[in-house]
Design a protein around this motif. Structure first.
Motif, PDB file in Angstrom:
ATOM      1  N   SER A  17      -9.885  -1.952  -3.654  1.00 34.33           N
ATOM      2  CA  SER A  17      -9.330  -3.283  -3.397  1.00 34.33           C
ATOM      3  C   SER A  17      -9.607  -3.614  -1.949  1.00 34.33           C
ATOM      4  N   ASP A  20      -0.856   6.357 -10.876  1.00 32.56           N
ATOM      5  CA  ASP A  20      -0.747   5.083 -10.168  1.00 32.56           C
ATOM      6  C   ASP A  20       0.613   4.911  -9.493  1.00 32.56           C
ATOM      7  N   ARG A  26      -7.974   9.491  -2.984  1.00 30.56           N
ATOM      8  CA  ARG A  26      -7.721   8.281  -3.760  1.00 30.56           C
ATOM      9  C   ARG A  26      -8.337   8.431  -5.149  1.00 30.56           C
ATOM     10  N   LEU A  72      -7.149  -1.728   0.280  1.00 33.88           N
ATOM     11  CA  LEU A  72      -7.459  -0.301   0.401  1.00 33.88           C
ATOM     12  C   LEU A  72      -8.701  -0.082   1.253  1.00 33.88           C
ATOM     13  N   LYS A 102     -11.037   3.387  -7.876  1.00 34.58           N
ATOM     14  CA  LYS A 102     -10.016   2.439  -7.440  1.00 34.58           C
ATOM     15  C   LYS A 102     -10.443   1.806  -6.139  1.00 34.58           C
ATOM     16  N   LEU A 125       0.862  -1.177   0.000  1.00 34.20           N
ATOM     17  CA  LEU A 125       0.000   0.000   0.000  1.00 34.20           C
ATOM     18  C   LEU A 125       0.897   1.225   0.000  1.00 34.20           C
ATOM     19  N   ASP A 149      -1.408   4.728  -3.989  1.00 35.54           N
ATOM     20  CA  ASP A 149      -2.747   4.157  -3.890  1.00 35.54           C
ATOM     21  C   ASP A 149      -3.710   5.087  -3.165  1.00 35.54           C
TER      22      ASP A 149
END
Length: 313
Positions: A279, A139, A273, A282, A277, A93, A142
């Motif tokens: 995950s 990118d 962020r 995250l 995006k 991260l 994150d």
């Protein structure tokens, strides 16, 4: 185009002197000049204007310079990811920090991440806000923290933490007669404030508070860190304006924190962020950020009492 071309370009662009760039790269000046010429031929553009007295970037060179450092950053991150995997980490991260994240919260956040998800490597990057925004788009990061929410398209900003804006006052200063200092009294004294080029979001929020009155602030100094701000306050150079945790964390002696009169203005920290995006790593990180809003487990920080003050011994 090879990495050696980019390394040579970056050295010359930063030094603006072929001899110094060659010395920095530990090569002769002639092969450096040939490498830059090869790069210019590959791009079809002249990158430098070179005379007997100076070297400067062309417009194409300046545009190219905006992208080259990010290539090396991405490459380093790829290497770090491989190294992290070798060391047993199963994820990474990348967190960008701008505007001086609240010191009392960062250790708690990192400790919680380490406790709950030790297999995820946390990497921190202290960067100016403009670089954080570019990095989120490209990118390179994150998620990030800033005290600005004006990100434009493609970036989501969520308010996560709030701290009272306090006046940092030197010991034995006449304004200490006030338990809550009127803003007009603050504006009658020299101020040391954050440099907007380094802590842009913080500077914007403080400026909005100062604009409440039709008085021009007496800005004695702009500084890049809260440590230097507190050092100048401790020396009696000026008053400071900072979040309560930054003043409390100061190691400078003789700094007293006083709230402003009326309703205390708040400094807000935002979590940034890229839009869309998401995950599992995250999402769980964001939950931890929200969980440490206050040491008591997430409940909002109670308002300051009228006689609240913090003197750093």
């Amino acid at each position: 185009m090879e990495l050696r071309h980019l390394r040579c370009f970056l050295a010359v662009a930063e030094e603006l002197h072929f001899a110094r760039a060659a010395e920095r790269l530990h090569i002769e000046q002639s092969p450096l000049s040939r490498t830059i010429k090869e790069l210019e031929e590959d791009l079809g553009e002249q990158l430098f204007v070179r005379t007997s007295r100076s070297t400067r970037l062309t417009r194409a060179g300046k545009l190219f310079l905006e992208h080259v450092p990010r290539i090396f950053t991405a490459l380093q991150q790829a290497r770090d990811s491989v190294k992290a995997a070798t060391n047993g980490f199963h994820g990474q991260l990348r967190i960008a920090l701008s505007d001086g994240i609240t010191p009392s919260r960062l250790p708690a956040l990192l400790a919680l991440c380490r406790q709950e998800e030790p297999e995820v490597e946390i990497r921190l990057f202290e960067v100016p806000l403009s670089q954080q925004i570019k990095g989120l788009h490209d990118d390179l990061y994150d998620v990030g923290f800033s005290q600005s929410d004006g990100m434009g398209e493609g970036i989501t900003a969520e308010a996560v933490w709030s701290d009272a804006l306090m006046v940092a006052v030197p010991a034995r200063h006449p304004l200490l007669k006030y338990k809550r200092i009127p803003l007009e009294e603050v504006l009658r004294h020299p101020l040391v404030l954050g440099d907007p080029l380094v802590c842009e979001g913080h500077a914007r929020q403080v400026e909005r508070v100062l604009r409440r009155l039709d008085m021009e602030p007496l800005i004695a100094e702009r500084v890049a860190s809260f440590d230097l701000m507190m050092a100048l306050v401790s020396a009696g150079f000026a008053l400071g304006l900072a979040g309560a945790p930054h003043i409390a964390a100061s190691r400078e002696p003789g700094v007293v924190a006083r709230p402003l009169a009326g309703r205390s203005p708040l400094l807000t920290t935002y979590l940034l962020r890229p839009e869309g995006k998401s995950s599992g790593v995250l999402s769980r990180f964001i939950e931890r950020v929200q969980a440490i809003e206050a040491p008591d487990g997430g409940r909002p920080t109670p308002p300051l009492e009228p006689d609240t003050q913090k003197e750093v011994e």
